[in-house]
Motif scaffolding. Structure first.
Motif: not given
Lengths: 229, 344
Positions: A38-43
């Motif tokens: 979730g956090m990686a793709v959001r970046r």
């Protein structure tokens, strides 16, 4: 002994066949992976983070965890053999099996719902909608887990040693990815529709939910019909 | 318990039930397989087995390959015949949970599950509709008290079988008790306790003991049946088919003239009518007068003692003695010639 008592005994047996520590570790690992995705793709792609988490969770993790939970609670055997430790003393095989499946279902929900909620919450851009989306994801895990456990339970009543359960999951993976008639019986297609994917056979999301719920009832009915008392 | 006697392949009961009463247990042309082999394959199969028995202690002697495991599983309700029927009081055990409540069974493979043996016993008591205390007391009486607070997962195979045997024997009102190898790989219950309880139960219900040797059961059973290839061993000339649930004792005897072996086999068959079959053959042309004698029996130990006595009496030159199950190396040896009693 009443069927309710047989169901309760089956549920207890299903819980005994799991391991709390193992479940805890697996739930934490799944939650960490979902959060990381979730956090990686959001970046890189802020609007696609939630979709990535849901796709990963529902397309791969949910079927895999459901199959694993079913295998664990039924001891890699047929439905009848899985229920035999209680059925041999007079418990109804059907009641015990229902208890075992319910234990497997709760296990899937316990393992995946936190991961999906955490992943969606961390991947959502709009913080005000994050809680709502996480709750929807949790609800879909409950519906999807029911569909997969019921389908796997029905599959386990076919072929030697319950190997039909593998066939169900393989067919779901191969055919459930589509949107045509072949995809209609499989949970994957309807879950994909509920997550915002293409509609199956032109059905609305509400209809797909009904199909999934009906599928659970039908699969369980077939499974119970296929086994001796 | 009546005295057992041999008729053909089976020993019939001295006590009979009422002539018009239907038999409590009836198996009709049953084909069934167990699933205890590698990856769920069958160790043995029943091939059209027919059987009708009532109250009393009925012993079935046979190897797993003869279908003894399959029979035990059919009787306990674990397996339903693929063809034919197994009926207990008119109902199939595999299809009726209420009937299985009245079955006490020690199965070939233990399948107990629970937090502790005490918890398992309580669950079993609840299923059988009896008080938990009433279920635990007989287990302690049988000598299983030390195992009650241990988890089934922590018990050895023999201890698990001991607990399962205790649960089967402690059933307060069974319709049938099915016990697979009660004197083999069982820990925690004494042989005397097993014997006494089986005899007591046999007065009230149908008790079936499945064993691989007749010596364990012959003294207490009303009837002894021999399984052979999934069917009952059929009598042939007073001696049942060779190999029926039996072990094979093979003797290699030096008899260049060929006149010692026939009389030896005749003496054996006269002295031991319980033998299932015996015969002899020449080992080969360049054997230097070696003859092979095969003795098929349900009890290899007794066969060996008998053979040793006779060999010593007649001062026969024995080169080798071998005891093996009948299926090992089957078909590799030359055919046997019939003994004077026609057993081989």
């Amino acid at each position: 002994m009443s069927r309710t008592a047989g169901l309760a005994a089956g549920f207890k047996l299903g819980r005994l066949r799991g391991s709390f520590l193992e479940d805890l570790v697996l739930a934490v690992v799944l939650a960490v992976v979902a959060a990381a995705v979730g956090m990686a793709v959001r970046r890189t792609s802020p609007l696609g983070a939630v979709d990535a988490v849901l796709a990963l969770g529902f397309a791969y993790a949910l079927p895999a965890v459901s199959l694993g939970a079913l295998l664990r609670t039924q001891r890699f055997a047929t439905v009848s053999e899985g229920a035999w430790p209680l059925a041999r003393f007079g418990a109804s095989r059907r009641a015990v099996s229902l208890g075992l499946w319910f234990a497997a279902y709760l296990r899937v929900v316990r393992l995946l719902a936190p991961a999906m909620i955490v992943g969606v919450a961390l991947g959502a851009v709009d913080r005000s909608a994050a809680l709502r989306e996480a709750a929807i994801a949790g609800g879909l895990v409950m519906l999807g887990a029911g569909a997969y456990v019921a389908a796997g339970a029905m599959g386990a009543t076919f072929l030697r040693r319950g190997r039909g359960r593998y066939l169900v999951f393989v067919l779901d993976f191969l055919l459930g990815a589509g949107t045509q008639a072949f995809a209609f019986p499989f949970p994957r297609s309807h879950l994909s529709s509920l997550l915002g994917g293409p509609a199956v056979f032109g059905l609305t999301q509400r209809s797909s939910s009904v199909v999934l719920a009906s599928g659970i009832a039908i699969a369980l009915a077939v499974a119970l019909w296929r086994i001796d008392d | 318990m009546g005295h057992a006697r041999i008729v053909g392949g089976a020993v019939t009961a001295a006590e009979h039930s009422a002539p018009n009463a239907p038999p409590r247990l009836r198996i009709e042309a049953a084909f069934a397989a167990d699933s205890l082999g590698l990856r769920g394959s069958a160790l043995g199969r029943l091939r059209g087995l027919d059987w009708s028995v009532d109250r009393g202690l009925h012993a079935v002697v046979g190897a797993p390959s003869d279908g003894s495991v399959a029979l035990a599983m059919v009787l306990s309700g674990a397996v339903r015949p693929t063809s034919g029927r197994c009926l207990l009081d008119g109902t199939e055990p595999a299809r009726s949970s209420s009937l299985r409540r009245r079955i006490g069974a020690l199965e070939p493979a233990p399948s107990l599950a629970g937090g502790s043996v005490r918890q398992v016993a309580r669950t079993v008591a609840a299923l059988r509709g009896i008080d938990a205390g009433a279920a635990l007391e007989p287990l302690e009486d049988l000598g299983l008290g030390p195992l009650l607070d241990r988890a089934p997962a922590d018990l050895s195979f023999a201890e698990l079988r001991g607990v399962e045997l205790g649960l089967a024997l402690a059933h307060p009102s069974p319709r049938i008790v099915v016990i697979y190898e009660p004197w083999s790989l069982v820990q925690g219950v004494t042989a005397t306790a097993i014997h006494e309880r089986l005899v007591t139960l046999a007065r009230e219900c149908c008790v079936v003991v499945v064993a691989s040797t007749a010596s364990d059961v012959a003294s207490i059973a009303d009837e002894v049946w021999f399984l052979d290839g999934g069917r009952w061993a059929e009598p042939r000339g007073g001696i049942a088919r060779p190999g029926a649930g039996a072990q094979v004792l093979t003797l290699l005897v030096h008899d260049p003239e060929g006149n010692v072996v026939p009389s030896l086999v005749e003496a054996m068959s006269n002295r031991w009518p319980q033998a299932l079959g015996m015969g002899w053959s020449s080992v080969g042309a360049a054997d230097g007068g070696l003859r092979r004698i095969e003795l098929h029996s349900a009890d290899a130990a007794k066969a060996a003692i008998l053979a040793t006595e006779l060999l010593a009496e007649r001062a026969v030159d024995v080169r080798a003695i071998e005891c093996r199950p009948p299926w090992v190396g089957a078909g590799l040896e030359p055919p046997l010639r019939s003994s004077p009693r026609g057993g081989a």
